[in-house]
Design a protein around this motif. Structure first.
Motif, PDB file in Angstrom:
ATOM      1  N   THR A   6     -57.861 -39.629  10.018  1.00 37.42           N
ATOM      2  CA  THR A   6     -57.239 -38.464  10.659  1.00 37.42           C
ATOM      3  C   THR A   6     -58.280 -37.573  11.307  1.00 37.42           C
ATOM      4  OG1 THR A   6     -55.529 -38.513   8.957  1.00 37.42           O
ATOM      5  CG2 THR A   6     -55.709 -36.501  10.249  1.00 37.42           C
ATOM      6  N   SER A   7     -59.411 -37.417  10.653  1.00 35.32           N
ATOM      7  CA  SER A   7     -60.477 -36.585  11.196  1.00 35.32           C
ATOM      8  C   SER A   7     -61.033 -37.178  12.477  1.00 35.32           C
ATOM      9  CB  SER A   7     -61.608 -36.440  10.164  1.00 35.32           C
ATOM     10  OG  SER A   7     -61.128 -35.815   8.998  1.00 35.32           O
ATOM     11  N   VAL A   8     -61.162 -38.511  12.504  1.00 37.09           N
ATOM     12  CA  VAL A   8     -61.658 -39.178  13.706  1.00 37.09           C
ATOM     13  C   VAL A   8     -60.747 -38.910  14.885  1.00 37.09           C
ATOM     14  CG1 VAL A   8     -62.071 -41.404  14.773  1.00 37.09           C
ATOM     15  CG2 VAL A   8     -62.943 -40.949  12.474  1.00 37.09           C
ATOM     16  N   PHE A   9     -59.411 -39.073  14.671  1.00 40.31           N
ATOM     17  CA  PHE A   9     -58.456 -38.828  15.752  1.00 40.31           C
ATOM     18  C   PHE A   9     -58.504 -37.366  16.194  1.00 40.31           C
ATOM     19  CE2 PHE A   9     -56.230 -42.745  14.265  1.00 40.31           C
ATOM     20  CZ  PHE A   9     -56.323 -43.418  15.462  1.00 40.31           C
ATOM     21  N   ALA A  10     -58.684 -36.467  15.240  1.00 42.91           N
ATOM     22  CA  ALA A  10     -58.758 -35.049  15.593  1.00 42.91           C
ATOM     23  C   ALA A  10     -59.980 -34.771  16.438  1.00 42.91           C
ATOM     24  CB  ALA A  10     -58.780 -34.196  14.321  1.00 42.91           C
ATOM     25  N   ASP A  11     -61.124 -35.401  16.067  1.00 40.06           N
ATOM     26  CA  ASP A  11     -62.348 -35.209  16.830  1.00 40.06           C
ATOM     27  C   ASP A  11     -62.200 -35.756  18.238  1.00 40.06           C
ATOM     28  OD1 ASP A  11     -63.528 -34.012  14.710  1.00 40.06           O
ATOM     29  OD2 ASP A  11     -64.579 -35.815  14.002  1.00 40.06           O
ATOM     30  N   VAL A  12     -61.528 -36.898  18.374  1.00 44.25           N
ATOM     31  CA  VAL A  12     -61.304 -37.482  19.692  1.00 44.25           C
ATOM     32  C   VAL A  12     -60.481 -36.552  20.554  1.00 44.25           C
ATOM     33  CG1 VAL A  12     -60.195 -39.361  20.933  1.00 44.25           C
ATOM     34  CG2 VAL A  12     -61.585 -39.857  18.914  1.00 44.25           C
ATOM     35  N   ASP A  13     -59.448 -35.967  19.968  1.00 43.71           N
ATOM     36  CA  ASP A  13     -58.604 -35.034  20.720  1.00 43.71           C
ATOM     37  C   ASP A  13     -59.401 -33.820  21.160  1.00 43.71           C
ATOM     38  OD1 ASP A  13     -56.472 -36.696  20.434  1.00 43.71           O
ATOM     39  OD2 ASP A  13     -55.618 -35.659  18.674  1.00 43.71           O
ATOM     40  N   ASN A  14     -60.248 -33.321  20.253  1.00 41.77           N
ATOM     41  CA  ASN A  14     -61.049 -32.154  20.600  1.00 41.77           C
ATOM     42  C   ASN A  14     -62.033 -32.468  21.709  1.00 41.77           C
ATOM     43  OD1 ASN A  14     -59.797 -30.535  18.715  1.00 41.77           O
ATOM     44  ND2 ASN A  14     -61.290 -30.989  17.102  1.00 41.77           N
ATOM     45  N   ASP A  15     -62.662 -33.659  21.632  1.00 41.28           N
ATOM     46  CA  ASP A  15     -63.618 -34.051  22.665  1.00 41.28           C
ATOM     47  C   ASP A  15     -62.926 -34.163  24.012  1.00 41.28           C
ATOM     48  OD1 ASP A  15     -65.633 -34.083  20.861  1.00 41.28           O
ATOM     49  OD2 ASP A  15     -65.595 -36.254  20.514  1.00 41.28           O
ATOM     50  N   THR A  16     -61.716 -34.736  24.004  1.00 39.91           N
ATOM     51  CA  THR A  16     -60.972 -34.881  25.248  1.00 39.91           C
ATOM     52  C   THR A  16     -60.675 -33.528  25.857  1.00 39.91           C
ATOM     53  OG1 THR A  16     -59.960 -36.911  24.432  1.00 39.91           O
ATOM     54  CG2 THR A  16     -58.889 -35.830  26.302  1.00 39.91           C
ATOM     55  N   THR A  17     -60.283 -32.583  25.010  1.00 38.10           N
ATOM     56  CA  THR A  17     -59.985 -31.242  25.498  1.00 38.10           C
ATOM     57  C   THR A  17     -61.225 -30.584  26.071  1.00 38.10           C
ATOM     58  OG1 THR A  17     -58.245 -31.015  23.843  1.00 38.10           O
ATOM     59  CG2 THR A  17     -59.064 -28.991  24.853  1.00 38.10           C
ATOM     60  N   GLU A  18     -62.363 -30.727  25.342  1.00 34.13           N
ATOM     61  CA  GLU A  18     -63.598 -30.102  25.781  1.00 34.13           C
ATOM     62  C   GLU A  18     -64.108 -30.717  27.078  1.00 34.13           C
ATOM     63  OE1 GLU A  18     -66.235 -30.441  22.545  1.00 34.13           O
ATOM     64  OE2 GLU A  18     -65.225 -28.951  21.296  1.00 34.13           O
ATOM     65  N   ASN A  19     -63.847 -31.990  27.319  1.00 39.38           N
ATOM     66  CA  ASN A  19     -64.351 -32.683  28.494  1.00 39.38           C
ATOM     67  C   ASN A  19     -63.403 -32.614  29.688  1.00 39.38           C
ATOM     68  OD1 ASN A  19     -66.670 -33.426  27.157  1.00 39.38           O
ATOM     69  ND2 ASN A  19     -65.829 -35.366  26.440  1.00 39.38           N
ATOM     70  N   ASP A  20     -62.320 -31.860  29.584  1.00 38.95           N
ATOM     71  CA  ASP A  20     -61.405 -31.724  30.718  1.00 38.95           C
ATOM     72  C   ASP A  20     -62.118 -31.104  31.912  1.00 38.95           C
ATOM     73  OD1 ASP A  20     -59.321 -32.888  29.456  1.00 38.95           O
ATOM     74  OD2 ASP A  20     -58.309 -31.039  28.880  1.00 38.95           O
ATOM     75  N   ILE A  21     -62.900 -30.044  31.680  1.00 35.33           N
ATOM     76  CA  ILE A  21     -63.649 -29.372  32.722  1.00 35.33           C
ATOM     77  C   ILE A  21     -65.137 -29.591  32.472  1.00 35.33           C
ATOM     78  CG2 ILE A  21     -64.138 -27.178  33.856  1.00 35.33           C
ATOM     79  CD1 ILE A  21     -61.286 -28.131  34.248  1.00 35.33           C
ATOM     80  N   VAL A  22     -65.764 -30.405  33.298  1.00 29.73           N
ATOM     81  CA  VAL A  22     -67.191 -30.699  33.156  1.00 29.73           C
ATOM     82  C   VAL A  22     -67.849 -30.601  34.527  1.00 29.73           C
ATOM     83  CG1 VAL A  22     -68.946 -32.347  32.437  1.00 29.73           C
ATOM     84  CG2 VAL A  22     -66.747 -32.277  31.233  1.00 29.73           C
ATOM     85  N   ILE A  23     -68.753 -29.646  34.684  1.00 31.52           N
ATOM     86  CA  ILE A  23     -69.516 -29.497  35.917  1.00 31.52           C
ATOM     87  C   ILE A  23     -70.974 -29.811  35.630  1.00 31.52           C
ATOM     88  CG2 ILE A  23     -69.814 -27.005  35.514  1.00 31.52           C
ATOM     89  CD1 ILE A  23     -69.895 -26.664  38.559  1.00 31.52           C
ATOM     90  N   SER A  24     -71.587 -30.572  36.515  1.00 34.46           N
ATOM     91  CA  SER A  24     -73.002 -30.900  36.351  1.00 34.46           C
ATOM     92  C   SER A  24     -73.689 -30.770  37.701  1.00 34.46           C
ATOM     93  CB  SER A  24     -73.180 -32.318  35.789  1.00 34.46           C
ATOM     94  OG  SER A  24     -72.511 -33.270  36.590  1.00 34.46           O
ATOM     95  N   ILE A  25     -74.992 -30.487  37.674  1.00 37.60           N
ATOM     96  CA  ILE A  25     -75.761 -30.312  38.895  1.00 37.60           C
ATOM     97  C   ILE A  25     -77.025 -31.156  38.826  1.00 37.60           C
ATOM     98  CG2 ILE A  25     -74.912 -28.006  39.476  1.00 37.60           C
ATOM     99  CD1 ILE A  25     -77.339 -26.841  38.080  1.00 37.60           C
ATOM    100  N   SER A  26     -77.527 -31.505  39.991  1.00 41.61           N
ATOM    101  CA  SER A  26     -78.773 -32.264  40.083  1.00 41.61           C
ATOM    102  C   SER A  26     -79.546 -31.790  41.313  1.00 41.61           C
ATOM    103  CB  SER A  26     -78.473 -33.758  40.184  1.00 41.61           C
ATOM    104  OG  SER A  26     -79.661 -34.501  40.302  1.00 41.61           O
TER     105      SER A  26
END
Length: 219
Positions: free
Chosen positions: A23-43
């Motif tokens: 259950t914790s693994v699935f929860a972590d996956v959901d949290n990661d997905t939410t956190e990675n919805d908006i990702v900006i990077s520069i180079s």
């Protein structure tokens, strides 16, 4: 009956222990997905500008790539903050372009932001950023330093914001015995050749004029 409840309690405890990590693994996956919805990077990520010995009339072009590495579209803006001395910073000029489109042209200190730019998920764009050292600046701008920070802020539809930053610094050329700039040897040679050519050409013209006058007198 008491044995049954004991057995049931034991089995329930075992089930909780076994399924909790999953259950914790699935929860972590959901949290990661939410956190990675908006990702900006520069180079490049650091030191977009690292300029030394800049002098009047010089300019430094750079290109920075802005990427949407997340799963959702966002709108981003670029801000600029001074993080060093003000004297040189207040005089440097800034140009920002995306392709042929001009986003800003003016003083570095006058830049606040440009209108938000939409970047779809999985796409990127290049910004051409140029810093110019005004030609009119005098010797009192020798040996100065300027430091600043570019901030890129992405905002999603749910008002989630993510920010990344890169830095820049500009140092003007140090004092010389002849002022802000000292002509190079090649420059001196060029002016000597130019001056000599003018003298030779002037001599030829005078000779032609004298010859023409003698011909007139002879007639």
């Amino acid at each position: 009956m008491t044995k049954f409840f004991r057995l049931f309690t034991f089995l329930l405890l075992i089930s909780v222990i076994c399924f909790y990590p999953l259950t914790s693994v699935f929860a972590d996956v959901d949290n990661d997905t939410t956190e990675n919805d908006i990702v900006i990077s520069i180079s490049p990520k650091e030191n977009l500008f690292d300029i030394t010995n800049m002098k009047p009339g010089d300019w430094a072009p750079r290109t920075i790539t802005v990427q949407n590495s997340g799963s959702k579209d966002f709108v981003y803006q670029m801000q600029l903050q001074n993080s060093g001395e003000k004297k040189l910073f207040n005089e440097l000029l800034l140009e920002v372009k995306e392709g042929d489109k001009e986003l800003y042209q003016g003083k570095l200190a006058g830049f606040k932001s440009f209108p938000g730019r939409k970047l779809s998920s999985g796409t990127e764009e290049n910004l051409d950023i140029t810093i110019r050292f005004p030609e009119h600046l005098g010797n009192d701008f020798q040996g100065l330093n300027s430091a600043f920070t570019f901030s890129f802020t992405a905002e999603g539809k749910d008002n989630t914001t993510v920010q990344v930053m890169t830095t820049g610094q500009v140092a003007s050329v140090g004092p010389t015995s002849t002022g802000f700039s000292q002509p190079s040897t090649s420059t001196n040679i060029f002016f000597l050749i130019l001056f000599g050519t003018i003298l030779v050409a002037s001599g030829i013209v005078l000779m032609i004029i004298r010859h023409y006058r003698r011909m007139k007198i002879a007639q």
